[in-house]
Scaffold this active site. Structure first.
Site, PDB file in Angstrom:
ATOM      1  N   SER A  75     -13.245  18.443  66.244  1.00 57.17           N
ATOM      2  CA  SER A  75     -14.704  18.315  66.133  1.00 57.17           C
ATOM      3  C   SER A  75     -15.051  16.828  66.168  1.00 57.17           C
ATOM      4  O   SER A  75     -14.197  15.969  65.887  1.00 57.17           O
ATOM      5  CB  SER A  75     -15.149  18.910  64.793  1.00 57.17           C
ATOM      6  OG  SER A  75     -16.462  18.493  64.482  1.00 57.17           O
ATOM      7  N   TYR A  81     -14.641  19.838  55.700  1.00 55.00           N
ATOM      8  CA  TYR A  81     -14.590  20.198  57.124  1.00 55.00           C
ATOM      9  C   TYR A  81     -14.066  19.020  57.951  1.00 55.00           C
ATOM     10  O   TYR A  81     -13.154  19.163  58.771  1.00 55.00           O
ATOM     11  CB  TYR A  81     -15.996  20.608  57.594  1.00 55.00           C
ATOM     12  CG  TYR A  81     -16.051  21.040  59.053  1.00 55.00           C
ATOM     13  CD1 TYR A  81     -15.612  22.303  59.446  1.00 55.00           C
ATOM     14  CD2 TYR A  81     -16.544  20.182  60.033  1.00 55.00           C
ATOM     15  CE1 TYR A  81     -15.659  22.699  60.780  1.00 55.00           C
ATOM     16  CE2 TYR A  81     -16.590  20.567  61.369  1.00 55.00           C
ATOM     17  CZ  TYR A  81     -16.148  21.832  61.731  1.00 55.00           C
ATOM     18  OH  TYR A  81     -16.197  22.217  63.050  1.00 55.00           O
TER      19      TYR A  81
HETATM   20  P1  NAP Z   1     -17.944  30.822  65.957  1.00 55.08           P
HETATM   21  O1  NAP Z   1     -18.990  31.219  66.936  1.00 55.08           O
HETATM   22  O2  NAP Z   1     -18.119  31.196  64.531  1.00 55.08           O
HETATM   23  O3  NAP Z   1     -16.555  31.382  66.482  1.00 55.08           O
HETATM   24  C1  NAP Z   1     -15.399  31.273  65.720  1.00 55.08           C
HETATM   25  C2  NAP Z   1     -14.598  32.528  65.937  1.00 55.08           C
HETATM   26  O4  NAP Z   1     -13.383  32.373  65.214  1.00 55.08           O
HETATM   27  C3  NAP Z   1     -15.285  33.741  65.368  1.00 55.08           C
HETATM   28  O5  NAP Z   1     -15.106  34.841  66.228  1.00 55.08           O
HETATM   29  C4  NAP Z   1     -14.562  33.938  64.055  1.00 55.08           C
HETATM   30  O6  NAP Z   1     -14.579  35.260  63.611  1.00 55.08           O
HETATM   31  C5  NAP Z   1     -13.197  33.527  64.400  1.00 55.08           C
HETATM   32  N1  NAP Z   1     -12.445  33.183  63.234  1.00 55.08           N
HETATM   33  C6  NAP Z   1     -12.873  32.517  62.140  1.00 55.08           C
HETATM   34  N2  NAP Z   1     -11.894  32.425  61.249  1.00 55.08           N
HETATM   35  C7  NAP Z   1     -10.816  33.045  61.776  1.00 55.08           C
HETATM   36  C8  NAP Z   1      -9.521  33.293  61.321  1.00 55.08           C
HETATM   37  N3  NAP Z   1      -9.109  32.899  60.120  1.00 55.08           N
HETATM   38  N4  NAP Z   1      -8.683  33.953  62.120  1.00 55.08           N
HETATM   39  C9  NAP Z   1      -9.069  34.368  63.335  1.00 55.08           C
HETATM   40  N5  NAP Z   1     -10.293  34.201  63.799  1.00 55.08           N
HETATM   41  C10 NAP Z   1     -11.168  33.534  63.038  1.00 55.08           C
HETATM   42  O7  NAP Z   1     -17.717  29.254  65.961  1.00 55.08           O
HETATM   43  P2  NAP Z   1     -17.593  28.208  67.147  1.00 55.08           P
HETATM   44  O8  NAP Z   1     -18.705  27.265  67.033  1.00 55.08           O
HETATM   45  O9  NAP Z   1     -17.354  28.874  68.416  1.00 55.08           O
HETATM   46  O10 NAP Z   1     -16.317  27.435  66.643  1.00 55.08           O
HETATM   47  C11 NAP Z   1     -15.097  27.431  67.339  1.00 55.08           C
HETATM   48  C12 NAP Z   1     -14.338  26.171  66.948  1.00 55.08           C
HETATM   49  O11 NAP Z   1     -15.087  25.040  67.354  1.00 55.08           O
HETATM   50  C13 NAP Z   1     -14.109  26.009  65.471  1.00 55.08           C
HETATM   51  O12 NAP Z   1     -12.827  25.488  65.250  1.00 55.08           O
HETATM   52  C14 NAP Z   1     -15.156  24.999  65.061  1.00 55.08           C
HETATM   53  O13 NAP Z   1     -14.799  24.283  63.927  1.00 55.08           O
HETATM   54  C15 NAP Z   1     -15.190  24.141  66.294  1.00 55.08           C
HETATM   55  N6  NAP Z   1     -16.425  23.365  66.441  1.00 55.08           N
HETATM   56  C16 NAP Z   1     -17.636  23.969  66.537  1.00 55.08           C
HETATM   57  C17 NAP Z   1     -18.769  23.193  66.688  1.00 55.08           C
HETATM   58  C18 NAP Z   1     -20.137  23.789  66.807  1.00 55.08           C
HETATM   59  O14 NAP Z   1     -21.118  23.027  66.742  1.00 55.08           O
HETATM   60  N7  NAP Z   1     -20.283  25.060  67.018  1.00 55.08           N
HETATM   61  C19 NAP Z   1     -18.667  21.825  66.687  1.00 55.08           C
HETATM   62  C20 NAP Z   1     -17.420  21.232  66.583  1.00 55.08           C
HETATM   63  C21 NAP Z   1     -16.302  22.021  66.452  1.00 55.08           C
HETATM   64  P3  NAP Z   1     -15.772  35.745  62.617  1.00 55.08           P
HETATM   65  O15 NAP Z   1     -16.943  35.920  63.514  1.00 55.08           O
HETATM   66  O16 NAP Z   1     -15.239  36.985  62.057  1.00 55.08           O
HETATM   67  O17 NAP Z   1     -15.953  34.651  61.631  1.00 55.08           O
END
Ligand code: NAP
Length: 584
Positions: free
Chosen positions: A454, A467
């Site tokens: 991130s 985080y």
């Molecule tokens: P998201 O839409 O919440 O997707 C995350 C997915 O991972 C969800 O399907 C979630 O399932 C699943 N998940 C969570 N915990 C898990 C676990 N312990 N085991 C297996 N699956 C799990 O979030 P996203 O924004 O796409 O995030 C993806 C990655 O990008 C993350 O690592 C996040 O930190 C990083 N990121 C995101 C952003 C942002 O602005 N969105 C920015 C920087 C970095 P559930 O739906 O059941 O929770």
């Protein structure tokens, strides 16, 4: 040395006797593998073993190589016309009533182009897969067009290829190549292959190498100058052609194949992040592409047209994405699917993982499966890795994406909160890297690991201590692992997105507030992310790009790039920004 499990026989072709090896059921479609220089049929042993379950696989030592006899005299005994006689003699012996699928590497491919473009082989070849060996006729026209109509770009391509062809000039000198190969070069060759190409072990190259290399010099002397000087004007392929181009080939520029469509109307292109000897270093991928191509020709099916700039690279590769049930993970799984990869969509939520697998198939994935696992659960990840290994194979690309959000001051973040975020965001990545990275390394055919960190990994914040700490650890882990795995051809990338419009705000934990306030903060954050509205698809495309270019750290979104620059060049400003309390 021979190919394990092969049945050997000798086939007469004019003035020579060829050593031919066969594997698999002769009732199945026949695939003929032709080796290059300096090599013998054993270069194919790994690929042949993978193909023999579905095909009748035939390998032969080219005249003067391995167990085949050499013509006498040598001069004039290695022309493409004589090599075509040999191929037809082998094809008639092993598959008399049915055309064969031809596969060539290096000089085997140079010959293959001849076989696939001359009239007398019509009806004897069903398809041709070419690796690292151009048609001398096409090459001749390629040179002529650049000499006659030079542009700075075309002149640079010509110079680049000339530099890569230094050994071709050397092989035209009399006697010296023979002395070198039968002397010190022949002795050192296995070591050179191991060091430069990461090729070696298990009895390859064989003991006949010095003699193969010395006699094989006539392949160049008998053909190169003559053909490049007056290339055939009608060297059109009369069969479907699959071109597999390793992008790090020390001997051949990928530009040699620019405009190949004019010579091969039914052309399928593939690229591989690999050096020259792909039958040894990438047997899984090579065998997969041969199988897919041969089966499509046998079934009279056109291979699905995969769109996008990454289709040549990822078609058929096994890609595993964690957290693939939504957001960036789903978008990434679908981007690989669109490029024709085989996708394993992993999420803790079985339903959303299954949805992603269905969408991946619709998007063009060669195959797609859903798997359920909590990435923070070591045992569950071990079971996942064992299952993937047994049922789908070793991933070529692993994307450790699953993660959760957590916002709040350090003093209000409980140990339990810390544990949860570190378990998922850091240990989830550790388990993925450890279990799948070990398998990639053990397989020895390269690969790539992408860890989703991130922008918070570079930008401290008073509201994101847990985080940001977990993501900074992912960034450092990725850098360390990249250094460790570089020697094994495995790339590691940390992708660092800024604010991306996904569902993460809906599940993020806010510390130091009651449940009502936490709900309000989630909604407010979701609104804010919605207004920013940076799509997950752009992060996905950055992931594919990072793999293709083997990038170490990829900040995505302008704020992520800004945060990285600030942390490097204006750390004071970065620290001042860290003190600002976000208002939601
Ligand atoms: P998201 O839409 O919440 O997707 C995350 C997915 O991972 C969800 O399907 C979630 O399932 C699943 N998940 C969570 N915990 C898990 C676990 N312990 N085991 C297996 N699956 C799990 O979030 P996203 O924004 O796409 O995030 C993806 C990655 O990008 C993350 O690592 C996040 O930190 C990083 N990121 C995101 C952003 C942002 O602005 N969105 C920015 C920087 C970095 P559930 O739906 O059941 O929770």
């Amino acid at each position: 040395m021979t190919v394990a499990g092969a049945r050997e026989r000798r086939v007469r072709a004019g003035d020579v006797e060829l050593c031919v090896a066969e594997l698999g059921d002769p009732a199945h479609p026949t695939v003929v593998l032709v080796h290059g220089y300096p090599d013998s049929k054993e270069v194919w042993s790994e690929v042949a073993a993978r193909l023999s379950g579905r095909f009748h696989v035939v390998l032969y030592d080219v005249r003067g190589h391995g167990g085949s006899t050499a013509p006498s005299p040598l001069r004039g005994g290695f022309t493409l016309e004589r090599l075509t006689d040999d191929f037809l003699a082998v094809a008639d012996a092993v598959s008399p009533g049915r055309p064969v699928h031809l596969v060539g590497h290096d000089w085997g491919s140079v010959q293959g182009w001849e076989f696939a473009t001359v009239v007398r082989t019509r009806g004897r070849i069903a398809s041709f897969t070419s690796m690292s060996g151009p048609s001398l006729d096409h090459f001749g026209h390629w040179i002529n067009s650049r000499v006659r109509r030079p542009t700075p770009r075309r002149a640079a391509q010509l110079l680049g290829q000339s530099a890569k062809s230094w050994y071709v000039y050397a092989l035209h000198t009399p006697v010296l190549p023979e002395l070198a190969w039968r002397g010190p070069l022949g002795r050192r060759w296995p070591h050179i292959l191991r060091r430069r190409e990461k090729v070696g072990g298990d009895g390859y190259p064989t003991a006949s190498l010095p003699s193969d290399a010395a006699l094989g010099a006539w392949l160049y002397r008998d053909n190169v100058r003559a053909r490049l000087g007056s290339p055939r004007p009608d060297a059109f392929a009369h069969v479907p052609v699959q071109l597999i181009t390793p992008l790090d080939d020390a001997f051949l520029s990928e530009h040699l194949y620019d405009g190949l469509e004019q010579w091969a109307a039914r052309l399928t292109r593939r690229t591989l992040d690999a050096k020259h000897w792909i039958p040894r270093t990438r047997p899984d991928q090579v065998a997969y592409w041969i199988t897919e191509f041969v089966e499509s020709v046998e079934g009279d099916r056109v291979l699905p047209v995969r769109s996008g700039p990454h289709a040549q690279r990822f078609g058929g590769q096994l890609v595993l994405v964690t957290g693939a049930g939504s957001g960036i993970g789903r978008a990434t799984a679908l981007a690989f699917a669109k490029a024709g990869a085989r996708v394993v969509a992993v999420d803790r939520d079985a339903e959303t993982a299954a949805e992603t697998a269905v969408l991946a198939r619709e998007a063009g994935a060669a195959e797609a499966w859903a798997e359920t696992a909590d990435v923070s659960d070591e045992r569950a990840m071990e079971q996942l890795a064992a299952k993937v290994d047994a049922e789908y194979g070793t991933p070529d690309v692993l994307v450790n994406n699953a993660g959760i959000g957590l916002s709040g001051s350090f003093l209000t973040t409980s140990t339990e909160d810390w544990r949860r975020v570190v378990d998922v965001n850091l240990f989830g990545v550790i388990h993925g890297c450890r279990l799948f990275g070990a398998r990639m390394a053990e397989r020895g055919q390269g690969g790539h690991i992408v860890n989703i960190a991130s922008a918070a990994a570079f930008q401290p914040s008073r509201a994101l201590s847990a985080y940001a700490t977990s993501k900074a650890a992912v960034l450092m882990l990725s850098e360390c692992l990249r250094a460790e795995l570089a020697g094994r051809g495995i790339g590691v990338t940390a992708v660092c997105p800024g604010i991306v419009n996904t569902g993460i705000t809906g599940t993020a934990r806010f510390t130091g507030v009651d449940a009502v306030e936490e709900r309000r903060l989630r909604m407010s954050a979701a609104r804010w992310y919605g207004v920013r509205n940076y799509p997950a698809e752009k992060v996905a495309s950055a992931v594919l790009d990072a793999v293709v270019r083997d990038r170490a750290v990829v900040p995505v979104t302008p704020e992520a790039r800004g945060a990285r620059l600030m942390s490097r060049w204006m750390p004071g400003a970065s620290r001042r920004l860290a003190r600002v309390e976000p208002r939601l």
